[in-house]
Design a protein around this motif. Structure first.
Motif, PDB file in Angstrom:
ATOM      1  N   PHE A  71      53.653 -16.771  14.715  1.00 40.25           N
ATOM      2  CA  PHE A  71      54.367 -18.014  14.868  1.00 40.25           C
ATOM      3  C   PHE A  71      55.468 -18.046  13.687  1.00 40.25           C
ATOM      4  O   PHE A  71      55.967 -18.538  13.726  1.00 40.25           O
ATOM      5  CB  PHE A  71      54.017 -19.307  14.531  1.00 40.25           C
ATOM      6  N   VAL A  72      55.080 -17.312  12.505  1.00 39.31           N
ATOM      7  CA  VAL A  72      56.088 -17.787  11.374  1.00 39.31           C
ATOM      8  C   VAL A  72      56.993 -16.140  11.815  1.00 39.31           C
ATOM      9  O   VAL A  72      58.118 -16.467  11.674  1.00 39.31           O
ATOM     10  CB  VAL A  72      55.106 -17.578  10.082  1.00 39.31           C
ATOM     11  N   LEU A  73      56.812 -14.851  11.845  1.00 37.33           N
ATOM     12  CA  LEU A  73      57.520 -13.736  12.216  1.00 37.33           C
ATOM     13  C   LEU A  73      58.186 -13.731  13.599  1.00 37.33           C
ATOM     14  O   LEU A  73      59.657 -12.964  13.070  1.00 37.33           O
ATOM     15  CB  LEU A  73      56.720 -13.048  11.868  1.00 37.33           C
ATOM     16  N   GLU A  74      57.807 -14.418  14.520  1.00 37.44           N
ATOM     17  CA  GLU A  74      58.255 -14.189  15.387  1.00 37.44           C
ATOM     18  C   GLU A  74      60.093 -14.690  15.967  1.00 37.44           C
ATOM     19  O   GLU A  74      61.038 -13.682  16.495  1.00 37.44           O
ATOM     20  CB  GLU A  74      57.563 -15.491  16.709  1.00 37.44           C
ATOM     21  N   PRO A  75      59.989 -14.884  15.325  1.00 36.62           N
ATOM     22  CA  PRO A  75      61.661 -16.084  15.812  1.00 36.62           C
ATOM     23  C   PRO A  75      62.503 -15.065  14.469  1.00 36.62           C
ATOM     24  O   PRO A  75      63.622 -14.809  14.981  1.00 36.62           O
ATOM     25  CB  PRO A  75      61.636 -17.206  14.205  1.00 36.62           C
ATOM     26  N   PHE A 116      54.739 -17.734  28.878  1.00 37.55           N
ATOM     27  CA  PHE A 116      55.189 -18.117  29.820  1.00 37.55           C
ATOM     28  C   PHE A 116      55.093 -20.225  29.315  1.00 37.55           C
ATOM     29  O   PHE A 116      55.877 -20.613  29.600  1.00 37.55           O
ATOM     30  CB  PHE A 116      53.641 -19.228  31.255  1.00 37.55           C
ATOM     31  N   GLY A 117      54.379 -20.452  27.898  1.00 38.38           N
ATOM     32  CA  GLY A 117      54.134 -21.722  27.600  1.00 38.38           C
ATOM     33  C   GLY A 117      55.080 -22.336  26.195  1.00 38.38           C
ATOM     34  O   GLY A 117      56.019 -23.268  25.913  1.00 38.38           O
ATOM     35  N   GLU A 124      63.705 -18.508  25.413  1.00 37.64           N
ATOM     36  CA  GLU A 124      64.304 -17.537  26.463  1.00 37.64           C
ATOM     37  C   GLU A 124      64.148 -15.961  27.035  1.00 37.64           C
ATOM     38  O   GLU A 124      64.534 -15.063  26.692  1.00 37.64           O
ATOM     39  CB  GLU A 124      65.490 -18.051  26.796  1.00 37.64           C
ATOM     40  N   LYS A 125      63.238 -15.338  26.097  1.00 37.03           N
ATOM     41  CA  LYS A 125      62.176 -14.009  26.241  1.00 37.03           C
ATOM     42  C   LYS A 125      62.470 -13.170  28.165  1.00 37.03           C
ATOM     43  O   LYS A 125      61.694 -14.524  28.803  1.00 37.03           O
ATOM     44  CB  LYS A 125      61.831 -13.870  25.570  1.00 37.03           C
ATOM     45  N   LEU A 127      61.543 -11.510  31.073  1.00 36.65           N
ATOM     46  CA  LEU A 127      59.702 -10.547  31.507  1.00 36.65           C
ATOM     47  C   LEU A 127      59.685  -9.602  31.480  1.00 36.65           C
ATOM     48  O   LEU A 127      58.322  -9.413  30.932  1.00 36.65           O
ATOM     49  CB  LEU A 127      59.541 -11.489  33.300  1.00 36.65           C
ATOM     50  N   LEU A 128      60.578  -8.943  31.615  1.00 39.08           N
ATOM     51  CA  LEU A 128      60.051  -6.699  30.513  1.00 39.08           C
ATOM     52  C   LEU A 128      59.368  -7.398  29.797  1.00 39.08           C
ATOM     53  O   LEU A 128      58.278  -6.156  29.188  1.00 39.08           O
ATOM     54  CB  LEU A 128      61.541  -6.854  30.851  1.00 39.08           C
ATOM     55  N   GLU A 129      59.692  -8.150  29.008  1.00 37.09           N
ATOM     56  CA  GLU A 129      59.349  -7.739  27.409  1.00 37.09           C
ATOM     57  C   GLU A 129      58.075  -8.472  27.629  1.00 37.09           C
ATOM     58  O   GLU A 129      56.429  -7.593  27.131  1.00 37.09           O
ATOM     59  CB  GLU A 129      59.694  -8.794  26.252  1.00 37.09           C
ATOM     60  N   PHE A 130      57.576  -9.372  28.414  1.00 37.68           N
ATOM     61  CA  PHE A 130      55.965  -9.839  28.054  1.00 37.68           C
ATOM     62  C   PHE A 130      54.749  -9.002  28.932  1.00 37.68           C
ATOM     63  O   PHE A 130      54.556  -8.610  28.610  1.00 37.68           O
ATOM     64  CB  PHE A 130      56.361 -10.924  29.384  1.00 37.68           C
ATOM     65  N   PHE A 131      56.394  -7.954  30.265  1.00 41.61           N
ATOM     66  CA  PHE A 131      55.164  -6.759  30.786  1.00 41.61           C
ATOM     67  C   PHE A 131      55.002  -5.850  29.680  1.00 41.61           C
ATOM     68  O   PHE A 131      53.625  -4.798  29.287  1.00 41.61           O
ATOM     69  CB  PHE A 131      55.837  -6.077  31.604  1.00 41.61           C
TER      70      PHE A 131
END
Length: 348
Positions: A71-75, A116-117, A124-125, A127-131
């Motif tokens: 949560f800290v690094l993701e942005p 998804f949450g 707004e990432k 779906l390909l990144e999720f897979f």
């Protein structure tokens, strides 16, 4: 790491990014870092003080730290999802396949919920990144499982090698014992007796060790064999040997010298104490009951010699054998002693 994050976030030239934290909620960023430190400190305290549930502490701390770091690094960091693999890595520390499967499934499902949450709705990432991230999780779990399986195979191989070496050592010890022990009586054999006596005589000459040698001969043993059979003679040898072995001291040495003859080496006694010891053995043997030998007593004649410095092995045996000869031809069932200060006969 925390300092670098702080500088990066507080920089005036920070690029504009989409974040789960609103600009007015910078306190959440600080809170996440504080929670990371607290979790690591608590886990370290748990590991140092608690005697149980170490694995649970490490797993819990791994989950908390990995998701707070995410949560800290993701942005600000591409691929921040890789921090979520930290709980899976914990299973490699313990080489636990069951734990790997649980943590792998949990991480895959939990990241799907996060994506998804949060990531898809707020950031707004695509779906390909999720897979792609999920595929990375799956591949990492498979590779980690291969590492654990291989580690267990190596461990089993090492255990088999260790077991084989232990069995070899046991077999070698048994072989050495069989080479040194007389199979019938359980006493040391003739060869071992001479090896041990040679070593003790060297200590006598160099360190002044006191030593006495006693030779035992079972009286009229040939008549026992001829009258009752050799199997009875073997029983007599076993019982006499057991009685002698049970009456010697820890530092004394008993051996079957040959046939119906036994030898005892005394190393921690004075000559007078050795005389008393062999006389007690003679009396104990003469009181033994042998119903299979017609109930008649079995007696022994004993020659005892005190070693004198400079005599050597040959002279020691000649003196002891002469004492035994006198005991045999002086009436049997007696002890004859030989010493530089004392020569005499102890009669039954």
């Amino acid at each position: 790491m925390l300092a670098a994050q702080f500088i990066f976030v507080m920089s005036t030239h920070m690029p504009e990014v989409k974040s789960a934290f609103l600009p007015a909620q910078g306190h959440l960023f600080v809170a996440c870092n504080v929670l990371i430190v607290i979790a690591m400190v608590l886990a370290e305290m748990w590991l140092r003080t608690a005697a149980q549930y170490h694995k649970h502490a490490v797993v819990s701390c791994g989950f908390i730290v990995s998701y707070l770091m995410y949560f800290v690094l993701e942005p600000f960091v591409d691929g921040a999802q890789m921090t979520l693999m930290m709980p899976i890595m914990i299973s490699l520390i313990y080489f636990d396949r069951k734990l790997l499967h649980y943590l792998g499934i949990f991480s895959i499902v939990f990241y799907a919920a996060v994506y998804f949450g949060l990531e898809r709705l707020v950031l707004e990432k695509p779906l390909l990144e999720f897979f792609l991230v999920e595929c990375v999780f799956i591949v990492f779990v498979v590779m980690a499982r291969m590492v654990i399986v291989r580690a267990w195979e190596v461990r089993e191989h090492l255990e088999q090698l260790t077991k084989s070496e232990q069995e070899l050592m046991v077999e070698r010890a048994i072989s050495d014992k069989l080479l040194k022990i007389d199979a019938l009586t359980g006493l040391y054999n003739h060869k071992t007796f001479h090896e041990y006596l040679d070593s003790l005589l060297e200590q006598c000459e160099s360190n002044g060790l006191h030593l006495q040698l006693a030779l035992f001969d079972i009286d009229s043993f040939k008549r026992v064999n001829d009258t009752y059979g050799h199997w009875v003679g073997d029983l007599v040898l076993k019982e006499v040997a057991a009685r002698v072995k049970g009456m010697i001291g820890l530092n004394d040495f008993a051996a079957r010298y040959g046939g119906e003859e036994f030898a005892v080496i005394f190393t921690d006694k004075s000559f007078q104490e050795a005389c008393v010891a062999v006389e007690e053995m003679r009396e104990a043997i003469s009181r033994m009951e042998h119903p299979y030998a017609g109930g008649k007593p079995i007696t022994v004649s004993i020659g005892l010699c005190d070693y004198q410095l400079g005599d050597g092995k040959e002279l020691l045996f000649r003196k002891t054998d002469n004492a035994l000869y006198k005991a045999k031809h002086g009436g049997k069932n007696m002890v004859v002693t030989v010493s530089s200060t004392l020569q005499g006969t102890i009669y039954a």
